[in-house]
Write a protein that holds these residues in place. Structure first.
Motif, mmCIF file in Angstrom:
data_model
loop_
_atom_site.group_PDB
_atom_site.id
_atom_site.type_symbol
_atom_site.label_atom_id
_atom_site.label_comp_id
_atom_site.label_asym_id
_atom_site.label_seq_id
_atom_site.Cartn_x
_atom_site.Cartn_y
_atom_site.Cartn_z
ATOM 1 N N ASP A 125 0.835 -1.218 -0.115
ATOM 2 C CA ASP A 125 0.040 0.061 0.084
ATOM 3 C C ASP A 125 0.830 1.278 -0.068
ATOM 4 O OD1 ASP A 125 -1.704 2.043 0.690
ATOM 5 O OD2 ASP A 125 -2.899 0.980 1.790
ATOM 6 N N PRO A 126 0.757 1.940 -0.935
ATOM 7 C CA PRO A 126 1.699 3.227 -1.273
ATOM 8 C C PRO A 126 1.479 4.317 -0.256
ATOM 9 C CG PRO A 126 0.171 3.005 -3.007
ATOM 10 C CD PRO A 126 -0.108 1.774 -2.093
ATOM 11 N N ASP B 191 -6.184 -7.201 4.186
ATOM 12 C CA ASP B 191 -7.152 -6.982 5.424
ATOM 13 C C ASP B 191 -8.437 -6.677 5.279
ATOM 14 O OD1 ASP B 191 -4.629 -7.645 6.547
ATOM 15 O OD2 ASP B 191 -4.208 -5.532 6.579
ATOM 16 N N LYS B 192 -8.887 -5.893 4.156
ATOM 17 C CA LYS B 192 -10.254 -5.405 4.179
ATOM 18 C C LYS B 192 -10.577 -5.727 2.771
ATOM 19 C CE LYS B 192 -12.902 -1.094 4.578
ATOM 20 N NZ LYS B 192 -12.870 0.276 4.921
ATOM 21 N N SER C 130 -0.103 -2.385 6.063
ATOM 22 C CA SER C 130 1.421 -2.945 5.557
ATOM 23 C C SER C 130 0.950 -3.925 4.453
ATOM 24 C CB SER C 130 1.919 -3.665 6.679
ATOM 25 O OG SER C 130 1.030 -4.577 7.206
ATOM 26 N N SER C 131 -0.303 -3.898 3.943
ATOM 27 C CA SER C 131 -0.675 -5.111 2.984
ATOM 28 C C SER C 131 -0.720 -4.430 1.655
ATOM 29 C CB SER C 131 -2.277 -5.800 3.282
ATOM 30 O OG SER C 131 -3.195 -4.497 3.209
ATOM 31 N N TRP C 132 -0.939 -5.508 0.611
ATOM 32 C CA TRP C 132 -1.052 -4.899 -0.610
ATOM 33 C C TRP C 132 -2.491 -4.010 -0.901
ATOM 34 C CZ3 TRP C 132 -5.784 -6.908 -2.244
ATOM 35 C CH2 TRP C 132 -6.081 -8.439 -1.568
ATOM 36 N N LEU C 133 -2.415 -3.522 -1.991
ATOM 37 C CA LEU C 133 -3.691 -2.462 -2.229
ATOM 38 C C LEU C 133 -4.139 -2.940 -3.498
ATOM 39 C CD1 LEU C 133 -5.714 -0.018 -1.676
ATOM 40 C CD2 LEU C 133 -3.719 1.342 -2.411
ATOM 41 N N LEU C 134 -5.444 -3.059 -3.795
ATOM 42 C CA LEU C 134 -5.980 -3.153 -5.210
ATOM 43 C C LEU C 134 -7.156 -2.164 -5.311
ATOM 44 C CD1 LEU C 134 -6.541 -4.795 -7.885
ATOM 45 C CD2 LEU C 134 -8.105 -6.348 -6.206
ATOM 46 N N GLU C 135 -6.877 -1.337 -6.345
ATOM 47 C CA GLU C 135 -7.829 -0.305 -6.542
ATOM 48 C C GLU C 135 -8.671 -0.700 -7.971
ATOM 49 O OE1 GLU C 135 -5.970 4.055 -5.086
ATOM 50 O OE2 GLU C 135 -5.869 3.410 -7.248
#
Length: 770
Positions: free
Chosen positions: A146-147, A179-180, A152-157
């Motif tokens: 996550d920028p 996490d979400k 601390s996890s990855w992020l998907l947009e």
């Protein structure tokens, strides 16, 4: 060969990063839409080969994109500098798209980008990618980390349809994290799994954090469209940070504290040349010492308790004031410590009572009384004195408008002049500026105390004070901004602007940044903001009427304090305008030295004394190695987000990572009133700004700004910065232009990213991430 199909691309292929990454992703087994890379305009025979390939794919719609060497690499993004075309459907469109992509490397925007980042004479090899279009049901970007730093996890947009709307900021994406895992209409858990698994695989293949563009078509199939490595903190970086931490522990006592806000306009992460020039100004016998002594402070003395080196220090590459050293040059050893928040003030500390403190109490009291008298009773005298000094300074410090004359000088003459200019700046030029800063701090606190005594409410007093600064203060900085707008509207005004302000620049205290005179016509692009006449016709705020409306006998005192503060601030801006003339020549001389010795821009990565003392005939390779090493250190230090007030005890935690904001709300200090909704543009380096590609509703996010950012300010809806208080240049210019701004949002340029839609509340200091 002009054509290279994806399946033939390898690690050794000498093509642009975008095209290479697509071919490598295909070889790693990821579902990449078929395509090819053109290394030059195709010949007639090659054109027929392209058409045969397209026919095999039943003339499916094509995407045609630039892929310059270095583009989408970890070093350079070339974001928006070169062209792309989507939904190309026939031969005529395809030919034009290919020609335009190859030609885009010669466009004004791309040339300006290269001049800033790589050098004006650098040649860039342009490639063009042809790729089958995907008709997406969903598309977006996957970040392996996550920028924003919010977790601390990855992020998907995710957006519906083409991802171009996401990149341009036209729509607000849905966000999914490890996490979400929220769901919305049409979205399936299997989509999340496919995308995240592919992204993690790419991170492992590339060996760095990545962002990956992707699409899910209407059949539910996943497609990888693009990947770019994001520079991550490697083992060498971690070792470097640990070494710096050990250095600080070795040379500083337990509990040492550094202040990064009192002189926040000094570049936060300066190049070594810039840092060395400013460090010298805070050294014994130099400008800061002279200013302290003139106001009645002790200054540096030849005693064991007094520091014998500069109070301006490098902490993880950033410039900070050492508060323990500062305290000792204010009044000597006293049972007080200097607390920088909310503004510098003394706090009793029983731990500091010893025999030396007791013995020197009479001397310390003398200096305290003298300072109190100067900052309370003699401010008008100081204003008059500095106004006279300014006239003499203007006469003595006349310099040519450019550094062209240094091109004909030999190395020794250039070096001698550079040494002289650095000496003048650190010993003479800044003395009155430091006097003004200290008087401004004292006057600001005096005025606020009176307002608090009337309103019995610190927050209301602060709001009133900020409103007066926003509406009732006009300086030469605002005048510079108006003339800039006029020059953008009428090119015949450019010569006048350059003759008056050509020595200034965006990021002007950093010597590596080019001045307006160097940028010339390239600096004057249409801003798309308010016109010159719009600014001139705005109704003036009657602050005298505001003060008169206060129902208190203290309004006479308020009026007097406000008039003094306004005069001090206006004089500070006038002085800075003149100081930066000879300061620009330090840059011009450094450039001349770099050209004559072969160091190039490596001169900015060396200290002033190294340039002035080096034996260039023997030390040139050593100097180049030192410069390269410092560039790497600078890059590593940029990965940290340091607080404005930093203690030695906290640094270990800082190295490990940033604290996280929650619930999508970032909190800072309001420095310019108002509320705005807009699209984030994170600016890590002022040289990356491209007016043509700025969002319409621009929210600037950066570490700090200065008056040289005026071209961007005129288009901005709001400003978010990490450094600077209500009297910083950022705050003053923002208020003069009625732009809401929030400061001290720690790590804002890491937690927010391009395209984020935010509400910026300049009244309460909040940023709500949508």
């Amino acid at each position: 060969m002009a054509i290279l199909k994806f399946e033939h691309i390898t690690e050794s292929s000498s093509i642009g990063e975008k095209g290479k990454n697509l071919g490598l992703m295909a070889s790693w087994g990821l579902p990449v839409p078929d395509g090819m890379v053109l290394t030059s305009l195709p010949t007639l025979e090659e054109w027929q080969s392209i058409l045969r390939w397209w026919q095999e794919h039943e003339y499916h719609l094509l995407a045609v994109r630039s892929s310059a060497c270095g583009e989408d690499s970890a070093e350079f993004s070339f974001a928006g500098q070169n062209k792309s075309f989507l939904n190309v459907k026939d031969e005529k469109q395809l030919k034009k798209a290919i020609e335009d992509c190859f030609a885009s490397v010669y466009g004004d925007s791309s040339i300006a980008y290269r001049e800033h980042f790589i050098g004006g004479k650098s040649k860039i090899e342009m490639n063009v990618v042809l790729q089958l279009m995907v008709d997406p049901k969903f598309s977006g970007v996957f970040f392996s980390k996550d920028p924003r730093g919010l977790n601390s996890s990855w992020l998907l947009e995710v957006v519906e349809g083409l991802g171009e709307a996401l990149v341009s900021g036209q729509v607000t994406p849905k966000k999914i994290t490890e996490d979400k895992k929220d769901f919305f209409e049409g979205w399936e858990e299997s989509f999340t799994q496919k995308i995240s698994h592919a992204g993690i695989k790419l991170r492992e293949q590339i060996g760095a954090e990545i962002d990956m563009e992707w699409a899910i078509d209407h059949f539910g199939h996943f497609h990888a469209l693009q990947v770019r490595p994001v520079t991550a903190m490697g083992e060498n970086t971690k070792e470097l940070l640990e070494t710096e931490f050990k250095r600080l522990k070795k040379h500083n006592p337990e509990g040492a504290v550094w202040d990064g806000q009192s002189f926040a306009e000094v570049p936060g992460l300066p190049t070594p040349l810039t840092f060395s020039v400013w460090k010298n100004a805070f050294a014994p016998g130099k400008s800061f010492h002279k200013a302290l002594v003139e106001l009645g402070y002790l200054g540096f003395v030849d005693e064991d308790f007094s520091p014998h080196d500069s109070v301006f220090e490098s902490v993880f590459g950033r410039g900070y004031i050492n508060l323990e050293k500062m305290n000792r040059i204010f009044f000597g050893p006293i049972p007080y410590r200097l607390d920088p928040l909310p503004s510098p003030h003394l706090v009793f500390d029983a731990k500091k009572i010893d025999s030396t403190t007791v013995f020197r109490t009479p001397v310390s009291l003398y200096h305290m009384v003298k300072v109190a008298f100067e900052v309370s009773s003699n401010r008008k005298k100081w204003i008059s004195k500095i106004e006279k000094d300014l006239l003499q300074f203007q006469e003595k410090m006349q310099r040519p408008e450019s550094g062209d004359l240094y091109k004909s000088w030999d190395i020794e003459k250039v070096r001698d002049r550079l040494s002289k200019e650095v000496q003048i700046f650190s010993e003479y030029s800044l003395t009155n500026t430091f006097v003004l800063i200290l008087l401004i701090q004292a006057t600001m606190e005096s005025l606020k105390k009176v307002l608090v005594s009337i309103f019995s409410d610190r927050e209301k007093a602060d709001r009133t004070f900020n409103l007066w600064l926003a509406k009732g203060l006009k300086t030469v900085t605002s005048e510079m901004g108006l003339y800039y707008i006029k020059a953008c509207e009428d090119s015949t005004k450019i010569p006048f602007y350059l003759s008056r302000y050509g020595h200034r620049a965006p990021g002007e205290l950093e010597l590596q940044n080019p001045r307006f005179s160097e940028l010339a016509d390239k600096a004057f692009k249409s801003t798309g903001g308010s016109s010159y006449e719009d600014h001139k016709s705005k109704k003036q705020f009657d602050i005298n009427a505001e003060i008169e409306s206060i129902k208190s006998f203290k309004k006479v005192l308020i009026k007097e304090e406000w008039d003094i503060l306004k005069s001090l601030l206006q004089l500070r801006e006038k002085l800075k305008l003149e100081i930066l003339r000879p300061y620009a020549h330090i840059r011009y001389l450094a450039l001349a030295l770099g050209e004559k010795t072969g160091l190039g821009d490596g001169v900015f990565w060396l200290h002033a004394h190294e340039l002035c003392e080096a034996h260039f005939d023997m030390d040139i390779e050593l100097l180049k190695n030192v410069a390269n090493k410092r560039k790497a250190q600078h890059k590593a230090f940029a990965s940290l987000s340091l607080p404005l007030i930093l203690s030695l005890d906290e640094i270990g935690n800082v190295v490990e990572g940033d604290s996280k904001d929650s619930d999508g709300i970032l909190v800072g200090d309001p420095i310019s009133p108002g509320v705005a909704k807009g699209i984030v543009k994170v600016i890590h380096d002022v040289k990356e700004i491209d007016f043509a590609n700025l969002p319409q509703d621009l929210i600037i996010v950066t570490e700090a700004t200065d008056p040289g950012w005026t071209p961007v300010f005129t288009k901005a809806r709001g400003i978010i910065v990490e450094k600077g208080g209500v009297l910083s240049h950022c705050a003053i210019v923002a208020r003069e232009m009625n732009i809401p701004a929030v400061s001290q949002v720690m790590g804002c340029y890491k937690k927010l990213k391009d395209g984020d839609v935010v509400w910026l509340d300049g009244n309460n200091g909040r940023i709500i991430v949508k």
